[in-house]
Scaffold this motif. Structure first.
Motif, PDB file in Angstrom:
ATOM      1  N   VAL A 158       0.323  -1.398  -0.311  1.00 44.14           N
ATOM      2  CA  VAL A 158       0.263  -0.132  -0.129  1.00 44.14           C
ATOM      3  C   VAL A 158       0.883   1.088  -0.153  1.00 44.14           C
ATOM      4  O   VAL A 158       1.942   1.555   0.972  1.00 44.14           O
ATOM      5  N   ILE A 159       1.069   2.580  -1.112  1.00 45.88           N
ATOM      6  CA  ILE A 159       1.523   3.463  -1.034  1.00 45.88           C
ATOM      7  C   ILE A 159       0.622   4.604  -0.557  1.00 45.88           C
ATOM      8  O   ILE A 159      -0.692   4.424  -1.097  1.00 45.88           O
ATOM      9  N   ALA A 160       1.023   5.110  -0.245  1.00 47.74           N
ATOM     10  CA  ALA A 160      -0.035   6.960   0.799  1.00 47.74           C
ATOM     11  C   ALA A 160       1.706   7.706   0.605  1.00 47.74           C
ATOM     12  O   ALA A 160       2.964   7.320   0.877  1.00 47.74           O
ATOM     13  N   GLY A 161       0.624   8.986   1.626  1.00 51.73           N
ATOM     14  CA  GLY A 161       2.017   9.965   1.458  1.00 51.73           C
ATOM     15  C   GLY A 161       1.806  10.500   2.786  1.00 51.73           C
ATOM     16  O   GLY A 161       2.070  11.424   2.830  1.00 51.73           O
ATOM     17  N   LEU A 162       1.430  10.034   3.695  1.00 49.30           N
ATOM     18  CA  LEU A 162       1.752  10.454   4.905  1.00 49.30           C
ATOM     19  C   LEU A 162       0.878  11.224   5.424  1.00 49.30           C
ATOM     20  O   LEU A 162       1.225  11.519   6.273  1.00 49.30           O
ATOM     21  N   ALA A 163       0.172  11.473   5.116  1.00 48.97           N
ATOM     22  CA  ALA A 163      -0.599  12.554   5.210  1.00 48.97           C
ATOM     23  C   ALA A 163      -1.654  12.309   6.670  1.00 48.97           C
ATOM     24  O   ALA A 163      -1.897  11.123   6.725  1.00 48.97           O
ATOM     25  N   ARG A 164      -1.910  13.030   7.474  1.00 46.34           N
ATOM     26  CA  ARG A 164      -3.532  12.843   7.617  1.00 46.34           C
ATOM     27  C   ARG A 164      -4.598  12.525   7.818  1.00 46.34           C
ATOM     28  O   ARG A 164      -4.519  12.787   5.950  1.00 46.34           O
ATOM     29  N   GLY A 165      -5.735  11.970   8.312  1.00 44.89           N
ATOM     30  CA  GLY A 165      -6.156  11.449   7.573  1.00 44.89           C
ATOM     31  C   GLY A 165      -6.956  10.352   6.575  1.00 44.89           C
ATOM     32  O   GLY A 165      -6.301   9.485   6.958  1.00 44.89           O
ATOM     33  N   VAL A 166      -6.648  10.008   5.767  1.00 44.54           N
ATOM     34  CA  VAL A 166      -7.227   8.527   4.604  1.00 44.54           C
ATOM     35  C   VAL A 166      -5.803   8.396   4.383  1.00 44.54           C
ATOM     36  O   VAL A 166      -5.308   6.350   5.296  1.00 44.54           O
ATOM     37  N   VAL A 168       5.587   8.071   0.433  1.00 46.24           N
ATOM     38  CA  VAL A 168       6.427   9.007  -0.386  1.00 46.24           C
ATOM     39  C   VAL A 168       6.043  10.711   0.756  1.00 46.24           C
ATOM     40  O   VAL A 168       4.874  10.720   0.882  1.00 46.24           O
ATOM     41  N   LEU A 169       7.269  10.652   0.940  1.00 44.62           N
ATOM     42  CA  LEU A 169       7.290  12.049   1.296  1.00 44.62           C
ATOM     43  C   LEU A 169       7.747  13.184   0.852  1.00 44.62           C
ATOM     44  O   LEU A 169       8.536  13.488  -0.002  1.00 44.62           O
ATOM     45  N   ALA A 170       7.030  14.609   1.417  1.00 48.36           N
ATOM     46  CA  ALA A 170       7.327  16.147   0.440  1.00 48.36           C
ATOM     47  C   ALA A 170       8.517  16.333   0.316  1.00 48.36           C
ATOM     48  O   ALA A 170       9.357  17.265   0.112  1.00 48.36           O
ATOM     49  N   GLY A 171       9.032  15.741   2.419  1.00 49.13           N
ATOM     50  CA  GLY A 171      10.085  16.665   2.925  1.00 49.13           C
ATOM     51  C   GLY A 171      11.307  15.159   2.768  1.00 49.13           C
ATOM     52  O   GLY A 171      10.979  14.227   1.815  1.00 49.13           O
ATOM     53  N   GLY A 172      12.681  15.511   3.148  1.00 49.03           N
ATOM     54  CA  GLY A 172      13.665  14.165   3.369  1.00 49.03           C
ATOM     55  C   GLY A 172      12.886  13.613   3.738  1.00 49.03           C
ATOM     56  O   GLY A 172      12.095  13.627   5.129  1.00 49.03           O
ATOM     57  N   VAL A 173      13.272  12.115   3.960  1.00 50.65           N
ATOM     58  CA  VAL A 173      13.385  10.455   4.915  1.00 50.65           C
ATOM     59  C   VAL A 173      13.545  11.161   6.108  1.00 50.65           C
ATOM     60  O   VAL A 173      13.263   9.982   7.036  1.00 50.65           O
ATOM     61  N   ASP A 174      14.117  12.628   7.352  1.00 51.38           N
ATOM     62  CA  ASP A 174      14.050  12.921   8.180  1.00 51.38           C
ATOM     63  C   ASP A 174      13.170  13.276   9.259  1.00 51.38           C
ATOM     64  O   ASP A 174      13.437  13.835  10.170  1.00 51.38           O
ATOM     65  N   GLU A 175      12.429  13.790   7.947  1.00 54.56           N
ATOM     66  CA  GLU A 175      11.762  15.535   8.641  1.00 54.56           C
ATOM     67  C   GLU A 175      10.034  14.694   8.014  1.00 54.56           C
ATOM     68  O   GLU A 175       9.860  14.518   7.240  1.00 54.56           O
ATOM     69  N   ILE A 176       9.368  14.491   8.744  1.00 50.99           N
ATOM     70  CA  ILE A 176       8.322  13.960   8.667  1.00 50.99           C
ATOM     71  C   ILE A 176       7.548  14.833   9.387  1.00 50.99           C
ATOM     72  O   ILE A 176       7.385  15.761   9.909  1.00 50.99           O
ATOM     73  N   TYR A 177       6.762  15.169   8.311  1.00 47.47           N
ATOM     74  CA  TYR A 177       5.449  15.943   8.654  1.00 47.47           C
ATOM     75  C   TYR A 177       3.912  15.024   8.020  1.00 47.47           C
ATOM     76  O   TYR A 177       3.951  15.174   6.790  1.00 47.47           O
ATOM     77  N   PRO A 178       2.768  15.411   8.467  1.00 46.68           N
ATOM     78  CA  PRO A 178       2.957  16.056  10.018  1.00 46.68           C
ATOM     79  C   PRO A 178       3.773  15.474  11.317  1.00 46.68           C
ATOM     80  O   PRO A 178       3.587  13.852  11.096  1.00 46.68           O
ATOM     81  N   ALA A 179       3.871  15.975  12.275  1.00 45.86           N
ATOM     82  CA  ALA A 179       4.768  16.183  13.252  1.00 45.86           C
ATOM     83  C   ALA A 179       3.616  14.509  14.298  1.00 45.86           C
ATOM     84  O   ALA A 179       4.379  13.625  14.490  1.00 45.86           O
ATOM     85  N   GLU A 180       2.322  14.465  14.271  1.00 44.39           N
ATOM     86  CA  GLU A 180       2.107  13.383  14.483  1.00 44.39           C
ATOM     87  C   GLU A 180       1.982  12.311  14.369  1.00 44.39           C
ATOM     88  O   GLU A 180       1.547  11.399  14.434  1.00 44.39           O
ATOM     89  N   ASN A 181       2.639  12.036  13.071  1.00 42.07           N
ATOM     90  CA  ASN A 181       2.413  10.620  12.066  1.00 42.07           C
ATOM     91  C   ASN A 181       3.948  10.028  12.413  1.00 42.07           C
ATOM     92  O   ASN A 181       4.414   9.161  11.992  1.00 42.07           O
ATOM     93  N   ALA A 182       5.023  10.767  13.439  1.00 37.49           N
ATOM     94  CA  ALA A 182       6.177  10.352  13.813  1.00 37.49           C
ATOM     95  C   ALA A 182       6.459   9.099  14.529  1.00 37.49           C
ATOM     96  O   ALA A 182       7.360   8.475  13.310  1.00 37.49           O
ATOM     97  N   SER A 183       5.408   8.959  14.924  1.00 38.02           N
ATOM     98  CA  SER A 183       5.821   7.366  15.346  1.00 38.02           C
ATOM     99  C   SER A 183       4.912   6.300  14.227  1.00 38.02           C
ATOM    100  O   SER A 183       5.831   5.390  14.006  1.00 38.02           O
ATOM    101  N   LEU A 184       4.506   6.522  13.573  1.00 35.71           N
ATOM    102  CA  LEU A 184       3.615   5.823  12.614  1.00 35.71           C
ATOM    103  C   LEU A 184       4.864   5.778  11.292  1.00 35.71           C
ATOM    104  O   LEU A 184       4.478   4.013  10.473  1.00 35.71           O
TER     105      LEU A 184
END
Length: 377
Positions: A139-147, A163-179
């Motif tokens: 399953v591919i997605a963009g780590l955004a909140r919601g769906v 797939v991240l918009a920033g670097g692989v060590d820059e998690i956005y949104p921050a609430e998804n860091a543990s995920l």
């Protein structure tokens, strides 16, 4: 002699060199090193004076940052680079990856949708992703909140790629860091941006083309008429990927984009079984991309980076009755929802949620239905 990583990075990170220009220069000059030598002369002919390619020190710093982030550099000419992504126009010159690169080519399918998803939308995302995983799809997605977050979470046992918009060590949104940490452990995080790069609005459309480029199909669950999700759907159409959509209630704005996609030719799907069946049929015939009319540009991707959502289960996020009522309404659609499912999604005491539901019912914002269900008016 084959290019080294420094030459590859120097070329793609040089000023005014994007993926399309990168590939053209590589084809014209035969190697990244030769293209780097030619760049100043090419720039001068274009009227750009005192042009200097990306320095070796800058590229070396990126490699060090990648090692610090425990990320792997996958070049466009690497056997680890996913074949499906290599075929798209303007394919990323490099990918930084945290996790197992094998997931990039494991029958990938994208599951994407609204950030402000309803409870029904989140449940559909979880069921769709779990079903696709059981059917053998990454399953591919963009780590955004919601769906996106719901899809990643449900696919963790079977493999998922963010797939991240920033670097692989820059998690956005921050609430998804543990995920994100779990995905790096059980799946993969990827980005074409350098490690340490914070995501900016301009990065999200580029990120979207990677989501669709990796995938055999893109499944859309809840998308407003003007949304970043539809940018990904348009990328998929341009890349010849299958676009599938979950239909929604005509009066729910979050379903407007999905309903439009279906109207314009996208395949209507109701479950992971529908998606798997469609992909199997696709594999038995020549690909025929869906054409879905004119999809308007997105305004979602330029939202302020500090526009963080309320987090279920955190008492300080309640913000009083008005805030909770807004959260409840954001989870509801005109389609009935089990009240117990809403309470679980919010992560708050039943007494607190019931009081807010009663207030909203008195305001005429929702109605209670038989069987413990509620719907937005």
């Amino acid at each position: 002699m084959a290019d080294d990583d420094l030459a590859y990075l120097r070329l793609i990170r040089s000023r005014r060199v994007g993926p399309t220009t990168f590939h053209r220069l590589l084809n014209e000059h035969g190697s990244a090193a030769a293209a780097l030598e030619a760049l100043p002369e090419i720039a001068a002919a274009a009227g750009v004076r005192d042009y200097a390619p990306c320095s070796e020190a800058t590229a070396a710093a990126e490699l060090r940052a990648g090692r610090k982030a425990r990320a792997q550099l996958i070049r466009h000419d690497s056997p680890l680079y996913p074949q499906a992504l290599r075929q798209i126009e303007g394919a990323p010159a490099v990918l930084w990856l945290r996790g197992d690169p094998a997931w990039l080519a494991h029958n990938p399918a994208a599951v994407i949708g609204a950030r402000n998803a309803s409870s029904l939308g989140l449940r559909m995302a979880r069921g769709m992703s779990a079903g696709l995983g059981e059917a053998g799809h990454t399953v591919i997605a963009g780590l955004a909140r919601g769906v996106d977050a719901a899809a990643h979470g449900a696919a963790l046992p079977t493999g998922t790629v963010a797939v991240l918009a920033g670097g692989v060590d820059e998690i956005y949104p921050a609430e998804n860091a543990s995920l994100a940490a779990e995905i790096a452990e059980k799946g993969a995080l990827i980005s074409e941006q350098p490690p340490g790069m914070k995501p900016a609005a301009r990065h999200f459309p580029a990120r979207n083309r990677i989501i669709s480029g990796l995938s055999q199909a893109v499944v859309v669950i809840e998308a407003a008429y003007r949304s970043g999700t539809l940018i990904t759907a348009k990328c998929a159409l341009d890349q010849g990927r299958e676009v599938m959509a979950i239909p929604g209630h005509p009066m729910d704005a979050r379903a407007a984009g999905c309903n439009q996609l279906i109207r314009d030719g996208a395949q209507l799907v109701r479950s992971a079984a529908d998606v798997a069946e469609a992909l199997l049929a696709q594999s038995r015939r020549d690909p025929a991309p869906v054409r879905a009319g004119n999809i308007p540009p997105s305004h979602d991707e330029v939202a302020p980076m500090n526009a963080l959502p309320l987090r279920p289960g955190n008492a300080r996020d309640c913000g009083g009755p008005a805030s909770l009522e807004a959260r409840i309404l954001s989870r509801l659609t005109p389609s009935p929802l089990e009240e117990n499912d809403l309470i679980r999604d919010l992560g708050l005491p039943a007494s607190t949620v019931n009081a807010a539901i009663q207030a909203l019912e008195l305001q005429g914002s929702l109605m209670r239905l038989a069987g413990g269900r509620i719907a937005r008016l």
